[in-house]
Design a protein around this motif. Sequence first.
Motif, PDB file in Angstrom:
ATOM      1  N   LEU A 171     -17.209 -35.542 -44.059  1.00 30.26           N
ATOM      2  CA  LEU A 171     -17.960 -35.480 -45.311  1.00 30.26           C
ATOM      3  C   LEU A 171     -18.855 -36.703 -45.482  1.00 30.26           C
ATOM      4  CD1 LEU A 171     -15.135 -34.106 -47.655  1.00 30.26           C
ATOM      5  CD2 LEU A 171     -17.053 -32.842 -46.651  1.00 30.26           C
ATOM      6  N   ALA A 172     -18.381 -37.852 -44.994  1.00 30.57           N
ATOM      7  CA  ALA A 172     -19.197 -39.070 -45.070  1.00 30.57           C
ATOM      8  C   ALA A 172     -20.457 -38.924 -44.218  1.00 30.57           C
ATOM      9  CB  ALA A 172     -18.377 -40.280 -44.616  1.00 30.57           C
ATOM     10  N   LEU A 173     -20.317 -38.355 -43.021  1.00 30.36           N
ATOM     11  CA  LEU A 173     -21.492 -38.130 -42.177  1.00 30.36           C
ATOM     12  C   LEU A 173     -22.440 -37.145 -42.837  1.00 30.36           C
ATOM     13  CD1 LEU A 173     -22.860 -38.341 -39.243  1.00 30.36           C
ATOM     14  CD2 LEU A 173     -21.834 -36.089 -38.944  1.00 30.36           C
ATOM     15  N   CYS A 174     -21.898 -36.074 -43.385  1.00 29.26           N
ATOM     16  CA  CYS A 174     -22.733 -35.058 -44.017  1.00 29.26           C
ATOM     17  C   CYS A 174     -23.558 -35.672 -45.151  1.00 29.26           C
ATOM     18  CB  CYS A 174     -21.866 -33.918 -44.531  1.00 29.26           C
ATOM     19  SG  CYS A 174     -22.775 -32.461 -45.074  1.00 29.26           S
ATOM     20  N   LYS A 175     -22.933 -36.501 -45.941  1.00 31.12           N
ATOM     21  CA  LYS A 175     -23.649 -37.157 -47.040  1.00 31.12           C
ATOM     22  C   LYS A 175     -24.771 -38.046 -46.521  1.00 31.12           C
ATOM     23  CE  LYS A 175     -22.896 -40.025 -51.131  1.00 31.12           C
ATOM     24  NZ  LYS A 175     -21.885 -40.732 -51.977  1.00 31.12           N
ATOM     25  N   GLU A 176     -24.510 -38.725 -45.391  1.00 32.87           N
ATOM     26  CA  GLU A 176     -25.531 -39.605 -44.813  1.00 32.87           C
ATOM     27  C   GLU A 176     -26.719 -38.797 -44.300  1.00 32.87           C
ATOM     28  OE1 GLU A 176     -27.011 -43.357 -43.962  1.00 32.87           O
ATOM     29  OE2 GLU A 176     -25.169 -42.802 -45.029  1.00 32.87           O
ATOM     30  N   VAL A 177     -26.438 -37.677 -43.624  1.00 33.27           N
ATOM     31  CA  VAL A 177     -27.515 -36.841 -43.084  1.00 33.27           C
ATOM     32  C   VAL A 177     -28.339 -36.219 -44.207  1.00 33.27           C
ATOM     33  CG1 VAL A 177     -28.040 -34.795 -41.695  1.00 33.27           C
ATOM     34  CG2 VAL A 177     -26.271 -36.390 -40.951  1.00 33.27           C
ATOM     35  N   HIS A 178     -27.702 -35.962 -45.345  1.00 29.83           N
ATOM     36  CA  HIS A 178     -28.408 -35.336 -46.473  1.00 29.83           C
ATOM     37  C   HIS A 178     -29.527 -36.208 -47.035  1.00 29.83           C
ATOM     38  CE1 HIS A 178     -25.553 -31.889 -47.831  1.00 29.83           C
ATOM     39  NE2 HIS A 178     -25.867 -31.826 -46.555  1.00 29.83           N
ATOM     40  N   GLY A 211      -5.602 -35.103 -40.460  1.00 34.78           N
ATOM     41  CA  GLY A 211      -6.544 -34.072 -40.907  1.00 34.78           C
ATOM     42  C   GLY A 211      -7.303 -34.511 -42.146  1.00 34.78           C
ATOM     43  N   ARG A 212      -6.589 -35.167 -43.073  1.00 39.07           N
ATOM     44  CA  ARG A 212      -7.258 -35.686 -44.273  1.00 39.07           C
ATOM     45  C   ARG A 212      -8.271 -36.760 -43.895  1.00 39.07           C
ATOM     46  NH1 ARG A 212      -1.689 -35.990 -46.367  1.00 39.07           N
ATOM     47  NH2 ARG A 212      -1.274 -34.115 -47.600  1.00 39.07           N
ATOM     48  N   TRP A 213      -7.874 -37.606 -42.936  1.00 39.33           N
ATOM     49  CA  TRP A 213      -8.764 -38.706 -42.526  1.00 39.33           C
ATOM     50  C   TRP A 213     -10.023 -38.154 -41.856  1.00 39.33           C
ATOM     51  CZ3 TRP A 213     -10.278 -40.105 -37.530  1.00 39.33           C
ATOM     52  CH2 TRP A 213     -10.946 -41.322 -37.422  1.00 39.33           C
ATOM     53  N   ILE A 214      -9.885 -37.201 -40.934  1.00 38.57           N
ATOM     54  CA  ILE A 214     -11.042 -36.673 -40.210  1.00 38.57           C
ATOM     55  C   ILE A 214     -11.951 -35.898 -41.159  1.00 38.57           C
ATOM     56  CG2 ILE A 214     -10.163 -34.420 -39.466  1.00 38.57           C
ATOM     57  CD1 ILE A 214     -11.898 -36.909 -37.139  1.00 38.57           C
ATOM     58  N   LEU A 215     -11.372 -35.253 -42.162  1.00 41.24           N
ATOM     59  CA  LEU A 215     -12.175 -34.553 -43.166  1.00 41.24           C
ATOM     60  C   LEU A 215     -13.087 -35.532 -43.886  1.00 41.24           C
ATOM     61  CD1 LEU A 215     -12.880 -32.089 -44.974  1.00 41.24           C
ATOM     62  CD2 LEU A 215     -10.907 -32.730 -46.393  1.00 41.24           C
ATOM     63  N   ARG A 216     -12.566 -36.680 -44.257  1.00 37.80           N
ATOM     64  CA  ARG A 216     -13.362 -37.679 -44.964  1.00 37.80           C
ATOM     65  C   ARG A 216     -14.472 -38.232 -44.058  1.00 37.80           C
ATOM     66  NH1 ARG A 216     -11.636 -39.520 -49.652  1.00 37.80           N
ATOM     67  NH2 ARG A 216     -12.687 -41.528 -49.322  1.00 37.80           N
ATOM     68  N   GLN A 217     -14.173 -38.392 -42.767  1.00 40.62           N
ATOM     69  CA  GLN A 217     -15.209 -38.859 -41.839  1.00 40.62           C
ATOM     70  C   GLN A 217     -16.345 -37.838 -41.751  1.00 40.62           C
ATOM     71  OE1 GLN A 217     -14.594 -42.040 -40.629  1.00 40.62           O
ATOM     72  NE2 GLN A 217     -12.805 -41.727 -41.938  1.00 40.62           N
ATOM     73  N   GLY A 268     -12.346 -33.611 -51.627  1.00 44.16           N
ATOM     74  CA  GLY A 268     -13.263 -34.380 -50.785  1.00 44.16           C
ATOM     75  C   GLY A 268     -14.714 -34.002 -51.022  1.00 44.16           C
ATOM     76  N   ILE A 269     -14.987 -32.721 -51.140  1.00 45.39           N
ATOM     77  CA  ILE A 269     -16.359 -32.265 -51.398  1.00 45.39           C
ATOM     78  C   ILE A 269     -16.885 -32.867 -52.701  1.00 45.39           C
ATOM     79  CG2 ILE A 269     -17.726 -30.231 -52.010  1.00 45.39           C
ATOM     80  CD1 ILE A 269     -16.055 -28.649 -49.977  1.00 45.39           C
ATOM     81  N   ARG A 270     -16.046 -32.855 -53.715  1.00 44.95           N
ATOM     82  CA  ARG A 270     -16.462 -33.406 -55.012  1.00 44.95           C
ATOM     83  C   ARG A 270     -16.647 -34.920 -54.937  1.00 44.95           C
ATOM     84  NH1 ARG A 270     -12.099 -29.851 -58.568  1.00 44.95           N
ATOM     85  NH2 ARG A 270     -13.284 -27.876 -58.537  1.00 44.95           N
ATOM     86  N   GLU A 271     -15.730 -35.594 -54.253  1.00 45.33           N
ATOM     87  CA  GLU A 271     -15.807 -37.056 -54.163  1.00 45.33           C
ATOM     88  C   GLU A 271     -17.095 -37.509 -53.496  1.00 45.33           C
ATOM     89  OE1 GLU A 271     -13.452 -40.755 -51.982  1.00 45.33           O
ATOM     90  OE2 GLU A 271     -12.488 -38.784 -52.126  1.00 45.33           O
ATOM     91  N   PHE A 272     -17.533 -36.787 -52.451  1.00 46.02           N
ATOM     92  CA  PHE A 272     -18.730 -37.192 -51.719  1.00 46.02           C
ATOM     93  C   PHE A 272     -20.002 -36.565 -52.287  1.00 46.02           C
ATOM     94  CE2 PHE A 272     -15.475 -38.408 -48.738  1.00 46.02           C
ATOM     95  CZ  PHE A 272     -15.984 -39.544 -48.142  1.00 46.02           C
TER      96      PHE A 272
END
Length: 556
Positions: free
Chosen positions: A377-384, A369-375, A413-417
């Motif tokens: 958030l990483a996509l969201c940052k890219e789309v932004h 769950g932690r791993w998929i959350l990071r995936q 995670g939100i803060r990190e990304f």
Amino acid sequence: MSEKSFEMESYCHSIEDLDVCMDDYLYAYDMELDDYCISPSATERFGLEKHRFGKVQEQLAQIVYPEDMAMLAEDLAMVQRGEKEFHNLQYRWLSARKEIVWINCRGRVIHDSNGSPRYLIGCINEIGQKQKADNTSGLLGEEGLRCYLEEHPLNGKKGFLLRIGIDNLKDINANHGIECGDEVLRRTVDAIQSVMQQNQHLYRMVSDEFILLDMGGGTTMEAAQYYRRIRRRIDTLTVEHQYDMVYTISGGVLGMSDMAEYSFSHMMKLTEYTLGRAKSGGRNQCYIYRPEDYDQYLHRKQLECRMRRAVRQDFRGFEAYFQPIVDGRTHKLYMAETLMRFTTDEGKPISPMEFIPILEDTGLIIPLGRWILRQALALCKEVHKVNPDFKVTVNLSYIQVLKSDVLLDIVSGIREFGLSPENLVVEITESGLLEENPNLKRFCKGLHNYGIQLALDDFGTGYSNFHYLHNLRPSFIKIDRSFTASALQNEYEYSLLQQMIDMAHNIDMRLCTEGIETTEELESIVRLEPDFIQGYYFGRPCPAKELLARYTEVSA
């Protein structure tokens, strides 16, 4: 030969003669000549070259657990100095397989004609061995069953093994005391013995389990009948004792003809499996072994091992997929749902319907769950980089909510990304909710406090939908594909879906319809004015790179 050495020879002959009569190991130690003799059966058990040897402490150091050697040497030194008349020490030896074996070594000192300590003679018994018999039930234990089957092999014979387990004996012991638990054991034995026939034998296994062995050709269906008769007898005993203790039993049946291998360990493994199936099915019932069920069980265990290995290997084989969710009016990409996929090393994809329950049962859903959350958030940052209003949804298992600090993972995670709380939507499936659990309440309150939106998934498939809406106050509800499909085929349910959408809007909540696959379905669902639409019509789940490419096309 001197008189003294003759005494040692006499001790050794006695040890050799008695070896076949004992499970324990006799020994004699001539402390003056440093000469040691032990029962010959100990040589194979502990990997000794021979049962009589000199340089005693040097030889014993090869089989004594290293940390215990100093304690043994000190105790023997006290015996030799005449400070102790009796040697009694519990410590560890190592078997020929280098397994730890707890022993109790006891011996008394024999003095020479001068009154000096000369011989240490005694017995070594393994105190970690399984008990061969049980005084509470009056039955032989697992070792007794093993010995019987060694003398009476089952190969080619007909009959069955019925493994019976008392349901919740631990609760009885905790609530009423060990004495009551022992009484339940005795009543269970009485009930089983009351239905037993010739060529049947009963053994007590672990604390709350028994095995009824039938060597008389009984069938598995007859074994199930025995189980029911035993259960009825227990019910009768309960009434006779005025319901002082009410309990149930579960049973697992293994037919001898269903076994391809007759080793004791394999038979016990299969009987444990059958009883486990009965208990996992709700207890107070009997399960008859079926090879196809066991093959499926083994497949599940193999898949579990594969996924454990994948987690250890940096989540190898797992991949994050994303499915578009579009605005209900513009049909432009608004957010994407994050989904988990798993492929074996051989390239075989495993259905989420198969692997997600295993992840939840084993707790592996927490690291994944932690791993998929990071995936996500990483996509969201890219789309932004193109669309700063884009959101991503992440599905959470109730296991994550109840057994981990998942809110901390989300906020960190939100803060990190470098994202905002409103960029993430947390989806919880209604079927897994336990709304009275304090962890769930704290979690949902924490989401609201941080400004993270909550979506209630599979809405319409449960029984307490409106109660959840009141208590959890989700920002979104997602209508399950099965409900959407029915609404598109049935006028009444179509009207019901319209009412649900209107209700959601009236309480300032947004709604997403899932499962739209065709133009006709889209045209029909659009008339209901849902806020968001999800389905194969707008795109199947795909890897991040593919979604990014498709998003570029949509935005253009």
